[in-house]
Design an enzyme around this catalytic site. Structure first.
Site, PDB file in Angstrom:
ATOM      1  N   PRO A  10      -5.670  35.162 -24.729  1.00  0.00           N
ATOM      2  CA  PRO A  10      -5.218  36.387 -25.379  1.00  0.00           C
ATOM      3  C   PRO A  10      -4.230  37.230 -24.580  1.00  0.00           C
ATOM      4  O   PRO A  10      -4.317  37.296 -23.360  1.00  0.00           O
ATOM      5  CB  PRO A  10      -6.519  37.168 -25.624  1.00  0.00           C
ATOM      6  CG  PRO A  10      -7.503  36.595 -24.703  1.00  0.00           C
ATOM      7  CD  PRO A  10      -7.120  35.144 -24.536  1.00  0.00           C
ATOM      8  N   TYR A  23       2.150  40.898 -14.079  1.00  0.00           N
ATOM      9  CA  TYR A  23       2.344  39.555 -14.637  1.00  0.00           C
ATOM     10  C   TYR A  23       3.767  39.025 -14.522  1.00  0.00           C
ATOM     11  O   TYR A  23       4.047  37.897 -14.940  1.00  0.00           O
ATOM     12  CB  TYR A  23       1.891  39.538 -16.100  1.00  0.00           C
ATOM     13  CG  TYR A  23       0.432  39.887 -16.260  1.00  0.00           C
ATOM     14  CD1 TYR A  23       0.053  41.116 -16.775  1.00  0.00           C
ATOM     15  CD2 TYR A  23      -0.553  39.012 -15.854  1.00  0.00           C
ATOM     16  CE1 TYR A  23      -1.296  41.462 -16.888  1.00  0.00           C
ATOM     17  CE2 TYR A  23      -1.902  39.332 -15.966  1.00  0.00           C
ATOM     18  CZ  TYR A  23      -2.255  40.551 -16.487  1.00  0.00           C
ATOM     19  OH  TYR A  23      -3.582  40.877 -16.590  1.00  0.00           O
ATOM     20  N   ASN A  72      -5.250  28.938 -18.886  1.00  0.00           N
ATOM     21  CA  ASN A  72      -5.304  30.347 -18.513  1.00  0.00           C
ATOM     22  C   ASN A  72      -6.053  31.043 -19.638  1.00  0.00           C
ATOM     23  O   ASN A  72      -5.464  31.438 -20.622  1.00  0.00           O
ATOM     24  CB  ASN A  72      -3.913  30.952 -18.340  1.00  0.00           C
ATOM     25  CG  ASN A  72      -4.000  32.409 -17.896  1.00  0.00           C
ATOM     26  OD1 ASN A  72      -5.058  33.040 -17.987  1.00  0.00           O
ATOM     27  ND2 ASN A  72      -2.891  32.941 -17.421  1.00  0.00           N
ATOM     28  N   ALA A  75      -8.534  37.005 -20.667  1.00  0.00           N
ATOM     29  CA  ALA A  75      -9.767  37.806 -20.648  1.00  0.00           C
ATOM     30  C   ALA A  75     -11.014  37.010 -21.012  1.00  0.00           C
ATOM     31  O   ALA A  75     -12.118  37.343 -20.573  1.00  0.00           O
ATOM     32  CB  ALA A  75      -9.623  39.002 -21.576  1.00  0.00           C
ATOM     33  N   ASP A  85     -18.709  25.931 -22.359  1.00  0.00           N
ATOM     34  CA  ASP A  85     -19.435  24.808 -22.984  1.00  0.00           C
ATOM     35  C   ASP A  85     -18.476  23.755 -23.536  1.00  0.00           C
ATOM     36  O   ASP A  85     -18.726  22.558 -23.437  1.00  0.00           O
ATOM     37  CB  ASP A  85     -20.352  25.336 -24.096  1.00  0.00           C
ATOM     38  CG  ASP A  85     -21.567  26.072 -23.542  1.00  0.00           C
ATOM     39  OD1 ASP A  85     -22.221  26.796 -24.322  1.00  0.00           O
ATOM     40  OD2 ASP A  85     -21.837  25.929 -22.327  1.00  0.00           O
ATOM     41  N   GLU A  96      -7.876  25.663 -13.737  1.00  0.00           N
ATOM     42  CA  GLU A  96      -7.977  27.043 -14.223  1.00  0.00           C
ATOM     43  C   GLU A  96      -6.855  27.830 -13.556  1.00  0.00           C
ATOM     44  O   GLU A  96      -6.669  27.744 -12.346  1.00  0.00           O
ATOM     45  CB  GLU A  96      -9.341  27.639 -13.846  1.00  0.00           C
ATOM     46  CG  GLU A  96      -9.497  29.122 -14.148  1.00  0.00           C
ATOM     47  CD  GLU A  96     -10.800  29.711 -13.595  1.00  0.00           C
ATOM     48  OE1 GLU A  96     -10.929  30.942 -13.579  1.00  0.00           O
ATOM     49  OE2 GLU A  96     -11.673  28.914 -13.148  1.00  0.00           O
ATOM     50  N   ILE A  99      -2.271  34.171 -13.532  1.00  0.00           N
ATOM     51  CA  ILE A  99      -0.994  34.624 -12.993  1.00  0.00           C
ATOM     52  C   ILE A  99      -1.243  35.595 -11.831  1.00  0.00           C
ATOM     53  O   ILE A  99      -0.617  35.522 -10.781  1.00  0.00           O
ATOM     54  CB  ILE A  99      -0.161  35.302 -14.104  1.00  0.00           C
ATOM     55  CG1 ILE A  99       0.196  34.271 -15.188  1.00  0.00           C
ATOM     56  CG2 ILE A  99       1.083  35.970 -13.546  1.00  0.00           C
ATOM     57  CD1 ILE A  99       0.766  34.860 -16.458  1.00  0.00           C
ATOM     58  N   SER A 100      -2.219  36.477 -12.009  1.00  0.00           N
ATOM     59  CA  SER A 100      -2.545  37.465 -10.971  1.00  0.00           C
ATOM     60  C   SER A 100      -3.715  36.965 -10.126  1.00  0.00           C
ATOM     61  O   SER A 100      -4.446  36.073 -10.540  1.00  0.00           O
ATOM     62  CB  SER A 100      -2.946  38.789 -11.628  1.00  0.00           C
ATOM     63  OG  SER A 100      -4.142  38.608 -12.383  1.00  0.00           O
ATOM     64  N   ARG A 105      -8.448  42.246  -8.062  1.00  0.00           N
ATOM     65  CA  ARG A 105      -8.347  43.258  -9.128  1.00  0.00           C
ATOM     66  C   ARG A 105      -9.716  43.887  -9.416  1.00  0.00           C
ATOM     67  O   ARG A 105     -10.654  43.723  -8.647  1.00  0.00           O
ATOM     68  CB  ARG A 105      -7.739  42.611 -10.368  1.00  0.00           C
ATOM     69  CG  ARG A 105      -6.347  42.035 -10.087  1.00  0.00           C
ATOM     70  CD  ARG A 105      -5.707  41.468 -11.328  1.00  0.00           C
ATOM     71  NE  ARG A 105      -5.550  42.504 -12.349  1.00  0.00           N
ATOM     72  CZ  ARG A 105      -5.162  42.229 -13.597  1.00  0.00           C
ATOM     73  NH1 ARG A 105      -4.935  40.976 -13.942  1.00  0.00           N
ATOM     74  NH2 ARG A 105      -5.024  43.194 -14.482  1.00  0.00           N
TER      75      ARG A 105
HETATM   76  C1  DHK Z   1      -4.594  37.264 -17.573  1.00  0.00           C
HETATM   77  C2  DHK Z   1      -5.281  38.220 -18.276  1.00  0.00           C
HETATM   78  O1  DHK Z   1      -4.967  38.493 -19.516  1.00  0.00           O
HETATM   79  C3  DHK Z   1      -6.355  39.005 -17.695  1.00  0.00           C
HETATM   80  O2  DHK Z   1      -7.402  39.241 -18.613  1.00  0.00           O
HETATM   81  C4  DHK Z   1      -6.909  38.332 -16.488  1.00  0.00           C
HETATM   82  C5  DHK Z   1      -5.040  36.794 -16.284  1.00  0.00           C
HETATM   83  C6  DHK Z   1      -5.864  37.781 -15.583  1.00  0.00           C
HETATM   84  C7  DHK Z   1      -3.885  36.330 -15.429  1.00  0.00           C
HETATM   85  O3  DHK Z   1      -3.728  36.805 -14.279  1.00  0.00           O
HETATM   86  O4  DHK Z   1      -3.167  35.424 -15.864  1.00  0.00           O
HETATM   87  O5  DHK Z   1      -7.579  39.135 -15.803  1.00  0.00           O
END
Ligand code: DHK
Length: 147
Positions: A10, A23, A72, A75, A85, A96, A99-100, A105
């Site tokens: 999302p 991001y 990725n 959330a 599952d 997995e 980006i951050s 965080r």
């Molecule tokens: C992306 C999101 O949307 C957040 O909910 C995550 C993740 C981090 C990312 O760093 O790609 O916390």
């Protein structure tokens, strides 16, 4: 060679405009291009959805049709036992990707359900992390044990 599924959760469709300080400025289309460049002749399925059910359906598709998964979950990483599952049923390599650096965080970004089944986790390399993930999963898939 069956495709590598690169699945995005999302709000990642808003990359480029979404919190660029966290991001980066690359759009999801830019990132798809990075993955295609790194994949070379290895087929990939690059997808994004804001729907948990849709992501689970694509994981099921990858179980039957894919060699590897880069995900990725955004959330859903921190909320979805259903995605965990689904991934448990996939017997290929799973990377997995965040980006951050989620561990730097807010605390609600610290516990990942997906890490339980991931072969590896990449976090904090920005959009470039997708290049590293694509190169790495190709190397994993080219190892005799995974062929
Ligand atoms: C992306 C999101 O949307 C957040 O909910 C995550 C993740 C981090 C990312 O760093 O790609 O916390």
């Amino acid at each position: 060679m069956k495709p590598i599924y690169i699945l995005n959760g999302p709000n990642l469709n808003r990359l480029g405009k979404r919190e660029p300080a966290i991001y980066g400025k690359a759009t999801l289309l830019d990132i798809e291009q990075y993955c295609r460049e790194e994949a070379g002749d290895y087929p990939i399925e690059f997808r994004q959805s804001n729907s948990e059910a849709q992501l689970i359906d694509w994981i099921h598709e990858a179980i039957d049709m894919g060699d590897g998964i880069i995900i990725n979950p955004a959330a859903f990483t921190f909320t979805s036992i259903a995605i965990l599952d689904a991934l448990k049923m996939f017997d290929g390599p799973i990377i997995e990707l965040h980006i951050s650096n989620i561990h730097k965080r807010e605390a609600y970004y610290h516990h990942s359900y997906v890490s339980k089944v991931a072969t590896a986790v990449i976090a904090g390399l920005g959009p470039e992390g997708y290049r590293v993930a694509t190169r790495s999963i190709k190397e994993l898939l080219e190892q005799p044990a995974n062929r």
